[in-house]
Motif scaffolding. Structure first.
Motif, PDB file in Angstrom:
ATOM      1  N   LEU A 239      21.328  35.835  34.326  1.00 49.80           N
ATOM      2  CA  LEU A 239      20.219  35.810  35.279  1.00 49.80           C
ATOM      3  C   LEU A 239      20.494  36.677  36.510  1.00 49.80           C
ATOM      4  N   ALA A 240      21.758  36.946  36.788  1.00 48.99           N
ATOM      5  CA  ALA A 240      22.139  37.729  37.963  1.00 48.99           C
ATOM      6  C   ALA A 240      22.261  39.204  37.612  1.00 48.99           C
ATOM      7  N   ASN A 241      22.028  40.047  38.605  1.00 52.82           N
ATOM      8  CA  ASN A 241      22.231  41.487  38.401  1.00 52.82           C
ATOM      9  C   ASN A 241      23.708  41.825  38.290  1.00 52.82           C
ATOM     10  N   VAL A 242      24.523  41.138  39.127  1.00 53.52           N
ATOM     11  CA  VAL A 242      25.960  41.389  39.145  1.00 53.52           C
ATOM     12  C   VAL A 242      26.686  40.060  39.200  1.00 53.52           C
ATOM     13  N   ASN A 243      27.740  39.924  38.392  1.00 52.27           N
ATOM     14  CA  ASN A 243      28.578  38.723  38.412  1.00 52.27           C
ATOM     15  C   ASN A 243      29.936  39.060  39.006  1.00 52.27           C
ATOM     16  N   HIS A 244      30.471  38.121  39.790  1.00 51.44           N
ATOM     17  CA  HIS A 244      31.770  38.310  40.420  1.00 51.44           C
ATOM     18  C   HIS A 244      32.674  37.142  40.046  1.00 51.44           C
ATOM     19  N   ALA A 245      33.874  37.433  39.603  1.00 49.82           N
ATOM     20  CA  ALA A 245      34.826  36.385  39.240  1.00 49.82           C
ATOM     21  C   ALA A 245      35.258  35.625  40.492  1.00 49.82           C
ATOM     22  N   ILE A 246      35.419  34.326  40.357  1.00 48.31           N
ATOM     23  CA  ILE A 246      35.717  33.460  41.492  1.00 48.31           C
ATOM     24  C   ILE A 246      37.041  33.811  42.167  1.00 48.31           C
ATOM     25  N   ASP A 247      37.966  34.402  41.423  1.00 51.62           N
ATOM     26  CA  ASP A 247      39.270  34.724  42.004  1.00 51.62           C
ATOM     27  C   ASP A 247      39.437  36.223  42.318  1.00 51.62           C
ATOM     28  N   ASP A 248      38.340  36.986  42.252  1.00 49.62           N
ATOM     29  CA  ASP A 248      38.408  38.428  42.533  1.00 49.62           C
ATOM     30  C   ASP A 248      38.191  38.680  44.026  1.00 49.62           C
ATOM     31  N   MET A 249      39.259  38.560  44.788  1.00 54.38           N
ATOM     32  CA  MET A 249      39.149  38.703  46.244  1.00 54.38           C
ATOM     33  C   MET A 249      38.973  40.160  46.689  1.00 54.38           C
TER      34      MET A 249
END
Length: 206
Positions: free
Chosen positions: A62-72
Protein backbone atom coordinates in the motif's frame (compact mmCIF):
# COMPACT_ATOMS: atom_id res chain seq x y z
CA UNK A 1 10.82 29.26 -8.18
CA UNK A 2 8.09 26.64 -7.91
CA UNK A 3 8.61 23.77 -5.48
CA UNK A 4 8.56 20.55 -7.51
CA UNK A 5 8.91 18.26 -4.50
CA UNK A 6 5.99 15.79 -4.34
CA UNK A 7 3.87 15.79 -1.19
CA UNK A 8 5.29 13.06 1.02
CA UNK A 9 4.00 11.60 4.25
CA UNK A 10 5.64 9.16 6.64
CA UNK A 11 3.34 6.56 8.16
CA UNK A 12 4.57 4.69 11.21
CA UNK A 13 2.73 1.61 12.48
CA UNK A 14 3.73 0.46 15.96
CA UNK A 15 2.67 -2.67 17.82
CA UNK A 16 -0.25 -1.13 19.69
CA UNK A 17 -3.78 -2.34 19.04
CA UNK A 18 -5.46 -0.60 16.12
CA UNK A 19 -3.17 -1.31 13.16
CA UNK A 20 -6.19 -0.94 10.89
CA UNK A 21 -5.84 2.85 11.31
CA UNK A 22 -2.44 2.75 9.66
CA UNK A 23 -3.73 0.58 6.82
CA UNK A 24 -6.65 2.90 6.09
CA UNK A 25 -4.36 5.93 6.10
CA UNK A 26 -2.11 4.29 3.53
CA UNK A 27 -5.11 3.48 1.33
CA UNK A 28 -6.57 6.97 1.52
CA UNK A 29 -3.26 8.75 0.96
CA UNK A 30 -2.55 6.59 -2.07
CA UNK A 31 -5.94 7.55 -3.51
CA UNK A 32 -5.17 11.22 -2.78
CA UNK A 33 -1.90 11.05 -4.69
CA UNK A 34 0.31 11.51 -1.63
CA UNK A 35 3.63 9.67 -1.65
CA UNK A 36 3.80 7.48 1.45
CA UNK A 37 6.84 6.15 3.28
CA UNK A 38 6.02 3.28 5.63
CA UNK A 39 8.01 2.14 8.63
CA UNK A 40 6.55 -0.64 10.75
CA UNK A 41 7.78 -2.09 14.01
CA UNK A 42 8.35 -5.81 14.47
CA UNK A 43 5.62 -5.99 17.09
CA UNK A 44 3.22 -4.37 14.61
CA UNK A 45 3.66 -7.41 12.39
CA UNK A 46 2.50 -9.59 15.28
CA UNK A 47 -0.47 -7.32 15.93
CA UNK A 48 -1.55 -7.65 12.29
CA UNK A 49 -1.71 -11.42 12.77
CA UNK A 50 -3.94 -11.00 15.85
CA UNK A 51 -6.24 -8.25 14.56
CA UNK A 52 -6.55 -8.71 10.79
CA UNK A 53 -6.43 -11.24 7.98
CA UNK A 54 -3.92 -9.11 6.07
CA UNK A 55 -0.51 -10.38 5.10
CA UNK A 56 2.42 -8.07 5.84
CA UNK A 57 3.29 -8.04 2.14
CA UNK A 58 -0.21 -6.69 1.40
CA UNK A 59 0.25 -3.89 3.91
CA UNK A 60 3.66 -2.96 2.53
CA UNK A 61 2.26 -2.91 -0.99
CA UNK A 62 0.00 0.00 0.00
CA UNK A 63 2.99 2.32 0.52
CA UNK A 64 5.09 3.92 -2.19
CA UNK A 65 8.28 3.24 -0.23
CA UNK A 66 8.99 0.80 2.61
CA UNK A 67 11.73 1.31 5.18
CA UNK A 68 13.13 -1.42 7.41
CA UNK A 69 12.66 -0.73 11.11
CA UNK A 70 16.38 -1.10 11.82
CA UNK A 71 17.67 0.89 8.80
CA UNK A 72 18.94 3.98 10.60
CA UNK A 73 20.58 5.19 7.37
CA UNK A 74 17.21 5.39 5.62
CA UNK A 75 16.14 8.62 3.90
CA UNK A 76 13.46 9.34 6.52
CA UNK A 77 16.12 9.39 9.25
CA UNK A 78 17.43 12.70 7.86
CA UNK A 79 15.89 16.14 8.10
CA UNK A 80 17.17 16.97 4.62
CA UNK A 81 14.58 14.53 3.22
CA UNK A 82 11.57 16.78 3.01
CA UNK A 83 8.12 15.52 4.00
CA UNK A 84 4.79 17.01 5.04
CA UNK A 85 5.21 15.21 8.35
CA UNK A 86 4.45 11.90 9.98
CA UNK A 87 1.52 10.01 11.46
CA UNK A 88 2.12 7.15 13.88
CA UNK A 89 -1.03 5.03 13.71
CA UNK A 90 -1.34 3.46 16.15
CA UNK A 91 1.30 4.77 18.54
CA UNK A 92 2.32 2.53 21.42
CA UNK A 93 3.36 3.92 24.77
CA UNK A 94 6.89 2.66 24.21
CA UNK A 95 7.20 4.47 20.88
CA UNK A 96 5.67 7.60 22.40
CA UNK A 97 8.16 7.53 25.27
CA UNK A 98 11.15 7.10 22.97
CA UNK A 99 10.03 10.01 20.80
CA UNK A 100 9.57 12.23 23.85
CA UNK A 101 13.00 11.40 25.26
CA UNK A 102 14.88 11.78 21.98
CA UNK A 103 16.66 8.50 22.75
CA UNK A 104 15.47 6.54 19.73
CA UNK A 105 16.27 2.89 19.05
CA UNK A 106 14.32 2.23 15.84
CA UNK A 107 13.77 4.00 12.54
CA UNK A 108 10.15 4.65 13.50
CA UNK A 109 11.03 6.72 16.55
CA UNK A 110 14.06 8.29 14.84
CA UNK A 111 11.89 9.46 11.93
CA UNK A 112 9.40 10.96 14.39
CA UNK A 113 12.24 12.70 16.23
CA UNK A 114 13.45 14.17 12.93
CA UNK A 115 9.96 15.46 12.14
CA UNK A 116 9.92 17.24 15.50
CA UNK A 117 13.36 18.80 15.13
CA UNK A 118 12.52 20.04 11.64
CA UNK A 119 9.31 21.60 13.01
CA UNK A 120 7.11 19.49 10.77
CA UNK A 121 3.78 18.04 11.77
CA UNK A 122 3.88 14.92 13.93
CA UNK A 123 0.59 13.25 14.83
CA UNK A 124 0.58 10.42 17.36
CA UNK A 125 -2.53 8.26 17.49
CA UNK A 126 -1.75 6.97 20.97
CA UNK A 127 -3.55 3.78 21.85
CA UNK A 128 -3.80 2.95 25.53
CA UNK A 129 -6.28 3.21 28.39
CA UNK A 130 -6.42 3.99 31.23
CA UNK A 131 -3.54 6.48 31.31
CA UNK A 132 -1.34 6.79 34.35
CA UNK A 133 0.37 10.04 35.31
CA UNK A 134 3.62 9.11 33.57
CA UNK A 135 1.85 8.70 30.23
CA UNK A 136 0.02 11.99 30.70
CA UNK A 137 3.23 13.85 31.54
CA UNK A 138 4.91 12.37 28.48
CA UNK A 139 2.02 13.49 26.28
CA UNK A 140 2.25 16.97 27.76
CA UNK A 141 5.97 17.09 27.00
CA UNK A 142 5.36 16.00 23.41
CA UNK A 143 2.63 18.59 22.97
CA UNK A 144 5.00 21.27 24.25
CA UNK A 145 7.56 20.03 21.70
CA UNK A 146 5.08 20.49 18.87
CA UNK A 147 3.55 17.04 18.43
CA UNK A 148 -0.19 16.54 18.17
CA UNK A 149 -1.65 13.85 20.42
CA UNK A 150 -4.67 12.40 18.60
CA UNK A 151 -6.09 9.28 20.27
CA UNK A 152 -8.47 7.38 17.96
CA UNK A 153 -11.65 8.37 19.80
CA UNK A 154 -14.95 7.51 18.03
CA UNK A 155 -17.17 10.42 16.97
CA UNK A 156 -20.63 9.12 17.73
CA UNK A 157 -22.31 12.28 16.41
CA UNK A 158 -21.41 10.95 12.93
CA UNK A 159 -23.76 8.02 13.65
CA UNK A 160 -21.42 5.23 12.54
CA UNK A 161 -23.13 2.05 11.39
CA UNK A 162 -20.11 -0.22 11.66
CA UNK A 163 -16.44 -0.38 12.63
CA UNK A 164 -15.31 0.78 9.19
CA UNK A 165 -17.32 3.99 9.61
CA UNK A 166 -15.56 4.68 12.92
CA UNK A 167 -12.10 4.09 11.44
CA UNK A 168 -12.92 6.16 8.35
CA UNK A 169 -14.08 9.20 10.30
CA UNK A 170 -11.13 9.03 12.71
CA UNK A 171 -8.45 8.90 10.03
CA UNK A 172 -10.30 11.54 8.04
CA UNK A 173 -10.04 13.90 11.00
CA UNK A 174 -6.33 13.10 11.33
CA UNK A 175 -5.81 13.96 7.66
CA UNK A 176 -7.58 17.26 8.33
CA UNK A 177 -4.50 18.17 10.39
CA UNK A 178 -2.50 18.07 7.14
CA UNK A 179 -5.17 19.96 5.16
CA UNK A 180 -6.05 16.80 3.24
CA UNK A 181 -9.79 16.49 2.71
CA UNK A 182 -10.90 13.50 0.68
CA UNK A 183 -14.60 13.83 1.46
CA UNK A 184 -15.05 11.07 4.04
CA UNK A 185 -15.67 13.16 7.17
CA UNK A 186 -19.23 13.97 8.19
CA UNK A 187 -18.81 17.51 9.44
CA UNK A 188 -20.85 19.10 12.19
CA UNK A 189 -22.70 22.15 10.90
CA UNK A 190 -22.31 21.04 7.29
CA UNK A 191 -24.38 17.86 7.41
CA UNK A 192 -28.01 18.53 8.33
CA UNK A 193 -28.56 14.92 9.42
CA UNK A 194 -26.06 15.36 12.25
CA UNK A 195 -28.11 18.15 13.81
CA UNK A 196 -31.06 15.87 14.55
CA UNK A 197 -30.83 13.85 17.73
CA UNK A 198 -31.38 10.15 17.52
CA UNK A 199 -34.93 9.20 18.67
CA UNK A 200 -33.43 6.69 21.10
CA UNK A 201 -31.81 9.58 23.01
CA UNK A 202 -34.88 11.79 23.31
CA UNK A 203 -36.42 9.78 26.11
CA UNK A 204 -34.47 8.75 29.15
CA UNK A 205 -35.78 5.68 30.89
CA UNK A 206 -36.77 6.20 34.52
Amino acid sequence: MQDATPKRMIIGISGASGVTYGVRLLQLLRNAGVETHLVMSKTAELTFAYETDLKIAEVRALANVNHAIDDMASAISSGSFRTAGMIVAPCSMRSMSEIASGVTTTLLTRAADVVLKERRRLVLMVRETPLHTGYLRTMTALSEMGAIIAPPVPAFYAKPENLDDIVEHTVGRVLDLFDIDIGIVRRWGEDEALKRRSPSLRKIAP
